[in-house]
Design a protein around this motif. Sequence first.
Motif, mmCIF file in Angstrom:
data_model
loop_
_atom_site.group_PDB
_atom_site.id
_atom_site.type_symbol
_atom_site.label_atom_id
_atom_site.label_comp_id
_atom_site.label_asym_id
_atom_site.label_seq_id
_atom_site.Cartn_x
_atom_site.Cartn_y
_atom_site.Cartn_z
ATOM 1 N N GLY A 166 39.535 44.348 39.566
ATOM 2 C CA GLY A 166 39.218 45.155 38.389
ATOM 3 C C GLY A 166 39.184 44.378 37.089
ATOM 4 O O GLY A 166 39.123 44.965 36.015
ATOM 5 N N LEU A 167 39.227 43.044 37.159
ATOM 6 C CA LEU A 167 39.267 42.236 35.948
ATOM 7 C C LEU A 167 37.893 41.857 35.418
ATOM 8 O O LEU A 167 37.746 41.632 34.211
ATOM 9 N N VAL A 168 36.906 41.754 36.303
ATOM 10 C CA VAL A 168 35.562 41.357 35.875
ATOM 11 C C VAL A 168 34.511 42.220 36.551
ATOM 12 O O VAL A 168 34.773 42.854 37.577
ATOM 13 N N ARG A 169 33.340 42.224 35.957
ATOM 14 C CA ARG A 169 32.135 42.758 36.596
ATOM 15 C C ARG A 169 31.282 41.546 36.911
ATOM 16 O O ARG A 169 31.011 40.728 36.028
ATOM 17 N N PHE A 170 30.885 41.397 38.158
ATOM 18 C CA PHE A 170 30.105 40.253 38.576
ATOM 19 C C PHE A 170 28.715 40.722 38.970
ATOM 20 O O PHE A 170 28.554 41.510 39.894
ATOM 21 N N ASP A 171 27.719 40.251 38.241
ATOM 22 C CA ASP A 171 26.320 40.556 38.538
ATOM 23 C C ASP A 171 25.753 39.374 39.318
ATOM 24 O O ASP A 171 25.379 38.351 38.738
ATOM 25 N N ARG A 172 25.720 39.509 40.629
ATOM 26 C CA ARG A 172 25.285 38.421 41.496
ATOM 27 C C ARG A 172 23.817 38.076 41.256
ATOM 28 O O ARG A 172 23.442 36.915 41.294
ATOM 29 N N ASP A 173 22.991 39.078 40.984
ATOM 30 C CA ASP A 173 21.560 38.826 40.766
ATOM 31 C C ASP A 173 21.298 38.012 39.505
ATOM 32 O O ASP A 173 20.469 37.112 39.494
ATOM 33 N N ARG A 174 21.991 38.336 38.433
ATOM 34 C CA ARG A 174 21.819 37.612 37.164
ATOM 35 C C ARG A 174 22.745 36.408 37.065
ATOM 36 O O ARG A 174 22.669 35.637 36.119
ATOM 37 N N GLU A 175 23.654 36.274 38.039
ATOM 38 C CA GLU A 175 24.650 35.202 38.051
ATOM 39 C C GLU A 175 25.449 35.175 36.751
ATOM 40 O O GLU A 175 25.591 34.157 36.095
ATOM 41 N N ARG A 176 25.975 36.343 36.407
ATOM 42 C CA ARG A 176 26.793 36.489 35.204
ATOM 43 C C ARG A 176 28.075 37.238 35.551
ATOM 44 O O ARG A 176 28.105 38.081 36.434
ATOM 45 N N VAL A 177 29.112 36.918 34.819
ATOM 46 C CA VAL A 177 30.400 37.582 34.972
ATOM 47 C C VAL A 177 30.848 38.013 33.578
ATOM 48 O O VAL A 177 30.644 37.299 32.601
ATOM 49 N N ARG A 178 31.415 39.210 33.509
ATOM 50 C CA ARG A 178 31.890 39.692 32.211
ATOM 51 C C ARG A 178 33.226 40.404 32.387
ATOM 52 O O ARG A 178 33.505 40.951 33.451
ATOM 53 N N PRO A 179 34.035 40.378 31.342
ATOM 54 C CA PRO A 179 35.331 41.063 31.432
ATOM 55 C C PRO A 179 35.151 42.576 31.454
ATOM 56 O O PRO A 179 34.224 43.102 30.847
ATOM 57 N N THR A 180 36.030 43.261 32.158
ATOM 58 C CA THR A 180 36.024 44.722 32.202
ATOM 59 C C THR A 180 36.880 45.275 31.073
ATOM 60 O O THR A 180 37.592 44.531 30.377
ATOM 61 N N ALA A 181 36.842 46.587 30.928
ATOM 62 C CA ALA A 181 37.703 47.249 29.948
ATOM 63 C C ALA A 181 39.174 47.012 30.291
ATOM 64 O O ALA A 181 40.005 46.802 29.408
ATOM 65 N N ALA A 182 39.504 47.009 31.594
ATOM 66 C CA ALA A 182 40.891 46.747 32.011
ATOM 67 C C ALA A 182 41.306 45.335 31.601
ATOM 68 O O ALA A 182 42.431 45.112 31.139
ATOM 69 N N PHE A 183 40.410 44.362 31.756
ATOM 70 C CA PHE A 183 40.681 42.986 31.321
ATOM 71 C C PHE A 183 40.975 42.974 29.825
ATOM 72 O O PHE A 183 41.949 42.362 29.382
ATOM 73 N N ARG A 184 40.122 43.626 29.045
ATOM 74 C CA ARG A 184 40.290 43.621 27.584
ATOM 75 C C ARG A 184 41.609 44.267 27.168
ATOM 76 O O ARG A 184 42.260 43.802 26.250
ATOM 77 N N ARG A 185 42.001 45.341 27.878
ATOM 78 C CA ARG A 185 43.269 46.003 27.546
ATOM 79 C C ARG A 185 44.466 45.098 27.805
ATOM 80 O O ARG A 185 45.474 45.183 27.119
ATOM 81 N N MET A 186 44.346 44.240 28.800
ATOM 82 C CA MET A 186 45.489 43.392 29.139
ATOM 83 C C MET A 186 45.263 41.926 28.785
ATOM 84 O O MET A 186 46.009 41.056 29.215
ATOM 85 N N GLN A 187 44.268 41.644 27.943
ATOM 86 C CA GLN A 187 43.913 40.259 27.625
ATOM 87 C C GLN A 187 45.077 39.480 27.024
ATOM 88 O O GLN A 187 45.323 38.342 27.406
ATOM 89 N N SER A 188 45.817 40.082 26.132
ATOM 90 C CA SER A 188 46.945 39.384 25.513
ATOM 91 C C SER A 188 47.989 38.992 26.563
ATOM 92 O O SER A 188 48.501 37.866 26.564
ATOM 93 N N ALA A 189 48.283 39.908 27.475
ATOM 94 C CA ALA A 189 49.248 39.608 28.545
ATOM 95 C C ALA A 189 48.696 38.534 29.474
ATOM 96 O O ALA A 189 49.435 37.638 29.902
ATOM 97 N N LEU A 190 47.400 38.603 29.777
ATOM 98 C CA LEU A 190 46.774 37.574 30.614
ATOM 99 C C LEU A 190 46.896 36.203 29.967
ATOM 100 O O LEU A 190 47.228 35.222 30.630
ATOM 101 N N GLU A 191 46.606 36.134 28.670
ATOM 102 C CA GLU A 191 46.696 34.861 27.958
ATOM 103 C C GLU A 191 48.115 34.306 28.035
ATOM 104 O O GLU A 191 48.305 33.106 28.262
ATOM 105 N N THR A 192 49.111 35.178 27.879
ATOM 106 C CA THR A 192 50.504 34.750 27.967
ATOM 107 C C THR A 192 50.824 34.240 29.374
ATOM 108 O O THR A 192 51.445 33.182 29.526
ATOM 109 N N LEU A 193 50.397 34.970 30.399
ATOM 110 C CA LEU A 193 50.642 34.539 31.773
ATOM 111 C C LEU A 193 49.968 33.204 32.068
ATOM 112 O O LEU A 193 50.568 32.312 32.681
ATOM 113 N N LEU A 194 48.714 33.049 31.633
ATOM 114 C CA LEU A 194 47.990 31.804 31.880
ATOM 115 C C LEU A 194 48.637 30.633 31.146
ATOM 116 O O LEU A 194 48.789 29.548 31.716
ATOM 117 N N GLU A 195 49.024 30.833 29.914
ATOM 118 C CA GLU A 195 49.652 29.762 29.133
ATOM 119 C C GLU A 195 51.022 29.406 29.710
ATOM 120 O O GLU A 195 51.358 28.232 29.853
#
Length: 166
Positions: free
Chosen positions: A121-150
């Motif tokens: 549920g973190l990204v939407r992956f468009d295989r045809d266009r070969e693009r990936v974008r963050p989902t609304a769930a990703f955006r809601r938890m982006q700050s926590a993700l950044e903390t976990l990654l760092e």
Amino acid sequence: MTDHDTGHPRTPSRSDGDARADGTAAEPSSVRTTDLFEVLAHPDRRVVLSALCATGDDLRVEPLAAELVRRDDAVSPASFDGSLAGDADTPPSEATVSAGALRSATVSLVHNHLPRLAAAGLVRFDRDRERVRPTAAFRRMQSALETLLETGASVERQTVRTVDSR
């Protein structure tokens, strides 16, 4: 998030998000903690998440693959310089990455890592266009993700220093 019998990414069920009028599944409204830690367990997925945290925008698969080839396992949004090799809608040069390594990283992203991030549920992956974008769930938890990654990158760096000093 994975089918424990096959090890392949599971497809989100209808309970993960509401169905749209056209029958396609909507983005999940939240990310399960278990799924989050499972996707964070692999360094290539951490590179993708770090790139999405740093750019906040949709990304092309090929520059992400080039980034996987050129980066080491310890990644974080703070260490991500905001640029991806070949990000300006031009493919990375062969001087940047080898064609074989780029192909291998692209296959790994398209057939393994991006579907797993999408199933979580973190990204939407468009295989045809070969693009990936963050989902609304990703955006809601982006700050926590950044903390976990760092924090994860910091622990990895400390572990390497401790092992190297022995």
